[in-house]
Motif scaffolding. Structure first.
Motif, PDB file in Angstrom:
ATOM      1  N   ALA A  18       0.838  -1.196   0.000  1.00  0.00           N
ATOM      2  CA  ALA A  18       0.000   0.000   0.000  1.00  0.00           C
ATOM      3  C   ALA A  18       0.868   1.240   0.000  1.00  0.00           C
ATOM      4  O   ALA A  18       2.018   1.212   0.435  1.00  0.00           O
ATOM      5  CB  ALA A  18      -0.920   0.005   1.219  1.00  0.00           C
ATOM      6  N   SER A  19       0.281   2.313  -0.491  1.00  0.00           N
ATOM      7  CA  SER A  19       0.940   3.615  -0.388  1.00  0.00           C
ATOM      8  C   SER A  19      -0.113   4.693  -0.202  1.00  0.00           C
ATOM      9  O   SER A  19      -1.254   4.556  -0.631  1.00  0.00           O
ATOM     10  CB  SER A  19       1.803   3.909  -1.618  1.00  0.00           C
ATOM     11  OG  SER A  19       1.052   3.906  -2.802  1.00  0.00           O
ATOM     12  N   LEU A  20       0.285   5.751   0.484  1.00  0.00           N
ATOM     13  CA  LEU A  20      -0.495   6.970   0.581  1.00  0.00           C
ATOM     14  C   LEU A  20       0.143   7.923  -0.414  1.00  0.00           C
ATOM     15  O   LEU A  20       1.355   8.166  -0.355  1.00  0.00           O
ATOM     16  CB  LEU A  20      -0.454   7.550   1.988  1.00  0.00           C
ATOM     17  CG  LEU A  20      -1.181   8.879   2.165  1.00  0.00           C
ATOM     18  CD1 LEU A  20      -2.689   8.690   1.996  1.00  0.00           C
ATOM     19  CD2 LEU A  20      -0.861   9.489   3.520  1.00  0.00           C
ATOM     20  N   VAL A  21      -0.651   8.444  -1.349  1.00  0.00           N
ATOM     21  CA  VAL A  21      -0.096   9.155  -2.500  1.00  0.00           C
ATOM     22  C   VAL A  21      -0.649  10.574  -2.593  1.00  0.00           C
ATOM     23  O   VAL A  21      -1.845  10.805  -2.380  1.00  0.00           O
ATOM     24  CB  VAL A  21      -0.434   8.389  -3.805  1.00  0.00           C
ATOM     25  CG1 VAL A  21       0.239   9.036  -5.007  1.00  0.00           C
ATOM     26  CG2 VAL A  21      -0.031   6.920  -3.685  1.00  0.00           C
ATOM     27  N   ASP A  22       0.228  11.495  -2.938  1.00  0.00           N
ATOM     28  CA  ASP A  22      -0.150  12.871  -3.247  1.00  0.00           C
ATOM     29  C   ASP A  22      -0.582  12.895  -4.709  1.00  0.00           C
ATOM     30  O   ASP A  22       0.241  12.678  -5.607  1.00  0.00           O
ATOM     31  CB  ASP A  22       1.052  13.786  -3.022  1.00  0.00           C
ATOM     32  CG  ASP A  22       0.786  15.242  -3.370  1.00  0.00           C
ATOM     33  OD1 ASP A  22      -0.217  15.542  -4.048  1.00  0.00           O
ATOM     34  OD2 ASP A  22       1.609  16.081  -2.980  1.00  0.00           O
ATOM     35  N   SER A  23      -1.874  13.157  -4.966  1.00  0.00           N
ATOM     36  CA  SER A  23      -2.386  13.091  -6.337  1.00  0.00           C
ATOM     37  C   SER A  23      -1.964  14.289  -7.185  1.00  0.00           C
ATOM     38  O   SER A  23      -2.189  14.300  -8.389  1.00  0.00           O
ATOM     39  CB  SER A  23      -3.908  12.950  -6.344  1.00  0.00           C
ATOM     40  OG  SER A  23      -4.524  14.123  -5.852  1.00  0.00           O
ATOM     41  N   GLU A  24      -1.354  15.290  -6.583  1.00  0.00           N
ATOM     42  CA  GLU A  24      -0.876  16.426  -7.361  1.00  0.00           C
ATOM     43  C   GLU A  24       0.519  16.171  -7.924  1.00  0.00           C
ATOM     44  O   GLU A  24       0.850  16.646  -8.998  1.00  0.00           O
ATOM     45  CB  GLU A  24      -0.916  17.689  -6.514  1.00  0.00           C
ATOM     46  CG  GLU A  24      -2.346  18.083  -6.155  1.00  0.00           C
ATOM     47  CD  GLU A  24      -2.441  19.233  -5.183  1.00  0.00           C
ATOM     48  OE1 GLU A  24      -1.395  19.824  -4.826  1.00  0.00           O
ATOM     49  OE2 GLU A  24      -3.569  19.550  -4.781  1.00  0.00           O
TER      50      GLU A  24
END
Length: 118
Positions: A18-24
């Motif tokens: 899993a990853s937490l991602v910055d969509s910008e």
């Protein structure tokens, strides 16, 4: 902001990564798991989320993406934008033979509700 993604690996059957991602930017802010290059996956799945949001806008659909499910031969890939911070999303890879998809989606929702960005 210290996000503990290891909770997902402990709570979700069939968890792979899993990853937490910055969509910008497409950058992974936190990662957990092995067997997949989460930097490449995070950047690539950012493009998928942005394309879906753009398509919805072009269609005049005024709604939010709850999640995007990509089903592979042996894995589920879930993209879940965060309701309390739409610039971020969770990307989760599950082993299809071990995971309960409905339960995994429920666990992701609970995980998101417990995130603290202060």
């Amino acid at each position: 902001m210290a996000i503990q993604l290891h909770v997902l690996s402990e709570d979700i059957n069939g968890f792979v990564a899993a990853s937490l991602v910055d969509s910008e930017s497409g950058l992974a802010l936190a990662t957990e798991g092995m067997g997949i290059d989460l930097d490449i996956a995070s950047a690539g799945n950012t493009e998928i989320l942005l394309a879906k949001r753009n398509t919805m806008q072009n269609l005049g659909i005024d709604d939010d993406v709850e999640d995007i499910l990509i089903t592979l031969s042996h894995q589920y890939h879930l993209i879940r934008p965060l309701k309390n911070n739409p610039a971020l999303f969770l990307y989760v890879v599950l082993d299809q033979n071990k995971a309960n998809l409905a339960m995994a989606r429920h666990m992701l929702k609970n995980f998101e509700n417990n995130l603290d960005f202060s």
